[in-house]
Design a protein around this motif. Structure first.
Motif, mmCIF file in Angstrom:
data_model
loop_
_atom_site.group_PDB
_atom_site.id
_atom_site.type_symbol
_atom_site.label_atom_id
_atom_site.label_comp_id
_atom_site.label_asym_id
_atom_site.label_seq_id
_atom_site.Cartn_x
_atom_site.Cartn_y
_atom_site.Cartn_z
ATOM 1 N N ILE A 1 -40.353 -6.651 5.534
ATOM 2 C CA ILE A 1 -40.505 -5.247 5.154
ATOM 3 C C ILE A 1 -39.837 -4.339 6.181
ATOM 4 N N ILE A 2 -39.130 -3.340 5.685
ATOM 5 C CA ILE A 2 -38.699 -2.229 6.533
ATOM 6 C C ILE A 2 -39.433 -0.993 6.046
ATOM 7 N N TYR A 3 -40.125 -0.351 6.981
ATOM 8 C CA TYR A 3 -40.916 0.838 6.652
ATOM 9 C C TYR A 3 -40.379 2.019 7.447
ATOM 10 N N THR A 4 -39.970 3.081 6.756
ATOM 11 C CA THR A 4 -39.435 4.256 7.435
ATOM 12 C C THR A 4 -40.546 5.272 7.694
ATOM 13 N N VAL A 5 -40.523 5.862 8.891
ATOM 14 C CA VAL A 5 -41.535 6.847 9.273
ATOM 15 C C VAL A 5 -40.860 8.089 9.848
ATOM 16 N N ARG A 6 -41.706 9.101 10.075
ATOM 17 C CA ARG A 6 -41.217 10.375 10.605
ATOM 18 C C ARG A 6 -42.407 11.107 11.241
ATOM 19 N N ASP A 7 -42.141 12.055 12.094
ATOM 20 C CA ASP A 7 -43.189 12.921 12.627
ATOM 21 C C ASP A 7 -44.083 13.374 11.464
ATOM 22 N N PRO A 8 -45.392 13.069 11.492
ATOM 23 C CA PRO A 8 -46.271 13.334 10.339
ATOM 24 C C PRO A 8 -46.278 14.780 9.857
ATOM 25 N N LEU A 9 -46.290 15.739 10.770
ATOM 26 C CA LEU A 9 -46.319 17.135 10.341
ATOM 27 C C LEU A 9 -44.989 17.552 9.714
ATOM 28 N N ALA A 10 -43.898 16.985 10.199
ATOM 29 C CA ALA A 10 -42.586 17.267 9.604
ATOM 30 C C ALA A 10 -42.481 16.610 8.234
ATOM 31 N N SER A 11 -42.998 15.403 8.118
ATOM 32 C CA SER A 11 -43.011 14.703 6.829
ATOM 33 C C SER A 11 -43.810 15.496 5.816
ATOM 34 N N TYR A 12 -44.982 15.968 6.212
ATOM 35 C CA TYR A 12 -45.860 16.768 5.350
ATOM 36 C C TYR A 12 -45.160 18.062 4.940
ATOM 37 N N THR A 13 -44.552 18.735 5.913
ATOM 38 C CA THR A 13 -43.825 19.978 5.641
ATOM 39 C C THR A 13 -42.730 19.765 4.605
ATOM 40 N N SER A 14 -41.926 18.726 4.823
ATOM 41 C CA SER A 14 -40.817 18.453 3.916
ATOM 42 C C SER A 14 -41.317 18.121 2.518
ATOM 43 N N LEU A 15 -42.351 17.299 2.447
ATOM 44 C CA LEU A 15 -42.924 16.928 1.157
ATOM 45 C C LEU A 15 -43.392 18.150 0.376
ATOM 46 N N ILE A 16 -44.243 18.941 1.012
ATOM 47 C CA ILE A 16 -44.852 20.072 0.323
ATOM 48 C C ILE A 16 -43.810 21.108 -0.078
ATOM 49 N N ASN A 17 -42.959 21.498 0.854
ATOM 50 C CA ASN A 17 -41.963 22.529 0.540
ATOM 51 C C ASN A 17 -40.978 22.086 -0.532
ATOM 52 N N HIS A 18 -40.523 20.843 -0.447
ATOM 53 C CA HIS A 18 -39.560 20.375 -1.434
ATOM 54 C C HIS A 18 -40.178 20.247 -2.815
ATOM 55 N N TRP A 19 -41.392 19.724 -2.894
ATOM 56 C CA TRP A 19 -42.029 19.571 -4.203
ATOM 57 C C TRP A 19 -42.469 20.911 -4.777
ATOM 58 N N LEU A 20 -42.855 21.866 -3.928
ATOM 59 C CA LEU A 20 -43.214 23.195 -4.417
ATOM 60 C C LEU A 20 -42.000 23.921 -4.986
ATOM 61 N N ASN A 21 -40.841 23.675 -4.396
ATOM 62 C CA ASN A 21 -39.617 24.348 -4.834
ATOM 63 C C ASN A 21 -38.916 23.621 -5.976
ATOM 64 N N PHE A 22 -39.298 22.367 -6.234
ATOM 65 C CA PHE A 22 -38.644 21.587 -7.278
ATOM 66 C C PHE A 22 -39.327 21.832 -8.616
ATOM 67 N N GLU A 23 -38.541 22.302 -9.594
ATOM 68 C CA GLU A 23 -39.035 22.570 -10.942
ATOM 69 C C GLU A 23 -40.311 23.410 -10.910
ATOM 70 N N GLU A 24 -40.261 24.467 -10.085
ATOM 71 C CA GLU A 24 -41.331 25.464 -9.972
ATOM 72 C C GLU A 24 -42.683 24.853 -9.592
ATOM 73 N N GLY A 25 -42.637 23.757 -8.855
ATOM 74 C CA GLY A 25 -43.869 23.173 -8.347
ATOM 75 C C GLY A 25 -44.734 22.484 -9.371
ATOM 76 N N THR A 26 -44.153 22.167 -10.538
ATOM 77 C CA THR A 26 -44.950 21.567 -11.617
ATOM 78 C C THR A 26 -45.454 20.164 -11.279
ATOM 79 N N HIS A 27 -44.834 19.522 -10.261
ATOM 80 C CA HIS A 27 -45.239 18.160 -9.906
ATOM 81 C C HIS A 27 -46.323 18.138 -8.823
ATOM 82 N N VAL A 28 -46.705 19.320 -8.339
ATOM 83 C CA VAL A 28 -47.732 19.391 -7.303
ATOM 84 C C VAL A 28 -49.080 19.643 -7.958
ATOM 85 N N ASN A 29 -49.955 18.677 -7.898
ATOM 86 C CA ASN A 29 -51.295 18.775 -8.474
ATOM 87 C C ASN A 29 -52.258 17.977 -7.595
#
Length: 360
Positions: free
Chosen positions: A152-180
């Motif tokens: 297995i290769i598992y990729t990681v990142r600074d947790p707060l940066a990962s969280y930031t990227s996840l939330i901001n990108h999904w909120l901005n993608f298709e008007e945030g319809t995938h965030v529930n």
């Protein structure tokens, strides 16, 4: 051939790492995620090998015509962002049938022959192949590989940066319809438990940090080659698919030109209450210490504070109420309760996190 399963946390550079492997002559891979667990259930009882190949093409047609791959933006490859790739379906089918004709229809043979047939149809030399990269993306999909030898290769990142990227990108993608509530908890659970759950499978697990993949790119890629006994290639400094420059996925919201030696994480403080950061850094403390990520708080003074909703959780609840989505309002409380239970000081007790790949 060695099978390497590629998974990771959210927005930790899984696709980016795979793009760096794209043109290596010893590697056979598809240009993106392959949910083998789902595919196996569809084809394990199919009568003819040809029909298996046709089903693969039907489910993953974007691998054969990249203009169909909109999320990963494989329709805008190359320096001028106007290139794409076509892989001949007939050649793939013929080669797959030829490779499988004397083999038992089992999971391991299927994985080998699908990948090699695709590499052949892409014009690659099969005699040089030593490694199959199976991009499952999610740790729960590993269950399907029971009985198969893999690492297995598992990729990681600074947790707060990962969280930031996840939330901001999904909120901005298709008007945030995938965030529930459900998807939010999925990503939180992945952040806290993803690497731990991969280790539980008791396979050799190798960690790649996104930050080092950029800043110490040559060192990381040479370490990868040493571990898996292949020759380092200069192509491993280039982010490509089918040899054409890749500019990052649609969620990125901007064009990313491969390796960035000046890479810096971004943390959007506006997504957090002060105690949100304290919670995350307290319960991810062992992970943060292992991979030498920065601390932005002194930790949680009172554990009881974890029961109060996170700022993003309240945003999701507000959106659910305003849209009159009663189902999501009710689900909010279910997944809030699960998130509170997830955050425990014992969450990583007894877990020995693997070294970062450059530390081998």
């Amino acid at each position: 051939m060695k099978i390497i399963v590629l998974i990771g946390g959210g927005r930790t550079g899984i696709d980016f790492f795979q793009s760096l492997l794209d043109s290596h002559s010893s590697i056979s891979q598809f240009p993106g995620t392959f949910y083998f667990d789902e595919f196996w259930l569809k084809v394990k009882n199919i009568d003819t090998i040809q029909d298996v190949a046709k089903k693969f093409i039907q489910d993953y047609e974007k691998f054969f015509d990249s203009r169909l791959n909109l999320i990963e933006r494989h329709y805008m490859l190359g320096e001028k962002k106007d290139s794409f790739y076509i892989v001949e379906k007939k050649i793939f089918i013929q080669k797959f049938v030829d490779l499988m004709k004397s083999k038992k229809m089992d999971k391991e043979n299927l994985l080998h022959c699908l990948h090699l047939a695709y590499s052949f149809a892409s014009g690659e030399n099969l005699t040089e192949k030593k490694i199959i990269i199976l991009h499952l993306h999610h740790v729960f999909r590993i269950k399907i590989l029971d009985g198969i030898d893999f690492e297995i290769i598992y990729t990681v990142r600074d947790p707060l940066a990962s969280y930031t990227s996840l939330i901001n990108h999904w909120l901005n993608f298709e008007e945030g319809t995938h965030v529930n509530p459900s998807t939010y908890y999925f990503h939180i659970d992945r952040l806290f438990n993803g690497l731990k759950n991969s280790i539980i499978y008791q396979k050799n697990t190798h960690v790649i940090q996104l930050e080092k993949l950029h800043i110490e790119n040559e060192k990381v890629m040479k370490a990868f080659c040493k571990i898996f006994n292949i020759i380092y290639s200069e192509t491993m400094t280039q982010s490509t698919y089918h040899g054409k420059q890749w500019w990052g996925d649609k969620l990125s919201g901007k064009d990313l030109k491969g390796v960035n030696p000046y890479f810096k994480n971004k943390v959007d403080i506006n997504l957090f209450f002060k105690k949100d950061i304290e919670c995350m850094e307290t319960f991810l403390g062992k992970f943060i210490k292992k991979y030498e990520y920065p601390l932005r708080s002194k930790g949680l003074k009172y554990s009881i504070l974890k029961i109060f909703p996170f700022k993003v959780e309240l945003l999701i609840l507000k959106r659910s109420i305003l849209s009159l989505n009663i189902k999501n309002v009710l689900l909010f409380f279910l997944f809030w309760f699960k998130r509170v239970r997830l955050m425990s000081k014992k969450i990583h007790e007894g877990i020995e996190f693997p070294k970062s790949m450059t530390s081998i």
